[in-house]
Design a protein around this motif. Structure first.
Motif, PDB file in Angstrom:
ATOM      1  N   GLU A 150      -5.976  -5.752 -15.008  1.00  0.00           N
ATOM      2  CA  GLU A 150      -6.981  -4.893 -14.387  1.00  0.00           C
ATOM      3  C   GLU A 150      -7.526  -3.878 -15.385  1.00  0.00           C
ATOM      4  O   GLU A 150      -8.707  -3.556 -15.372  1.00  0.00           O
ATOM      5  N   LYS A 166      -9.880 -19.902  -8.662  1.00  0.00           N
ATOM      6  CA  LYS A 166     -10.960 -18.919  -8.864  1.00  0.00           C
ATOM      7  C   LYS A 166     -11.254 -18.880 -10.347  1.00  0.00           C
ATOM      8  O   LYS A 166     -10.346 -18.876 -11.173  1.00  0.00           O
ATOM      9  N   ILE A 174     -13.987  -7.234  -8.343  1.00  0.00           N
ATOM     10  CA  ILE A 174     -12.698  -7.075  -7.665  1.00  0.00           C
ATOM     11  C   ILE A 174     -12.476  -5.615  -7.308  1.00  0.00           C
ATOM     12  O   ILE A 174     -12.093  -5.285  -6.185  1.00  0.00           O
ATOM     13  N   MET A 181      -6.007  -5.435  -8.304  1.00  0.00           N
ATOM     14  CA  MET A 181      -5.938  -6.833  -8.734  1.00  0.00           C
ATOM     15  C   MET A 181      -4.891  -7.575  -7.898  1.00  0.00           C
ATOM     16  O   MET A 181      -5.077  -8.729  -7.533  1.00  0.00           O
ATOM     17  N   TYR A 184      -6.324  -8.596  -4.628  1.00  0.00           N
ATOM     18  CA  TYR A 184      -7.247  -9.719  -4.814  1.00  0.00           C
ATOM     19  C   TYR A 184      -6.484 -11.029  -4.975  1.00  0.00           C
ATOM     20  O   TYR A 184      -6.788 -12.024  -4.325  1.00  0.00           O
TER      21      TYR A 184
END
Length: 193
Positions: A150, A166, A174, A181, A184
């Motif tokens: 992140e 993804k 995000i 993170m 997510y």
């Protein structure tokens, strides 16, 4: 990295398809696995010098200056002439990280490279990656430490059970939709269940 033969597909790198039978593409890649891939019987300096030569570095004066600069940066200069087998896990990992950038590659491939690093070394590592990308380099970093991703990643891809679920999601996207993170990742993984 060409360590395991591909089952299918191709990889384009620096504008052409990689021919795994011709490993010349590797001189443009720095690699650091999750364990310190180092020659433990060599001294730190010998190992770094050897790795640079494997990658084709020929300017000995410039190489010596670069080794000195990186050893100083990672606070490793006092270990310069010490056999790697005498170093701690974290210091061995620092040597592996230095070896991955010693030849000034265009791409860095890292698998959990921060294992064993103390907080100071972790900050130094993140700075190295940030500086590397600012000069046009690309980093592929695999990690379970989501806070590090992140902080330093531009985009994130997620692999679950060997499948890409993804691809290249911008970190800013995000941040704007979820709190972290971790949130997510969990939402994406749970979505597929």
């Amino acid at each position: 990295m060409g360590i395991i033969a591909a089952d299918e597909g191709t990889i384009d790198f620096l504008g052409k398809e990689i021919d795994f039978r011709n490993p010349s593409y590797k001189k443009h890649i720095g690699y650091c696995p999750d364990y310190p891939a180092v020659f433990e019987n060599l001294t730190v300096y010998e190992h770094l010098n050897f790795m640079a030569h494997l990658y084709g570095v020929k300017d000995f004066k410039s190489l010596n200056d670069k080794i000195n600069k990186l050893l100083y940066y990672f606070e490793m200069e006092k270990y310069r002439n010490i056999p790697i087998k005498q170093l701690s896990r974290g210091n061995k990992q620092k040597v592996a990280i230095i070896a991955s950038v010693i030849h000034e590659p265009k791409l860095l491939v890292y698998d959990e490279p921060t294992l064993g690093l103390d907080p100071v070394a972790l900050k130094q590592f993140k700075t190295i990656l940030t500086d590397f990308t600012k000069t046009g380099g690309t980093v592929f970093l695999s990690s379970h430490l989501l806070n590090i991703l992140e902080e330093i990643a531009d985009s994130v891809s997620i692999i679950k059970e060997g499948k890409l679920i993804k691809k290249n999601v911008p970190v800013e996207e995000i941040r704007s939709t979820l709190t972290s993170m971790e949130d997510y990742l969990l939402s994406v993984v749970e979505e597929g269940d």
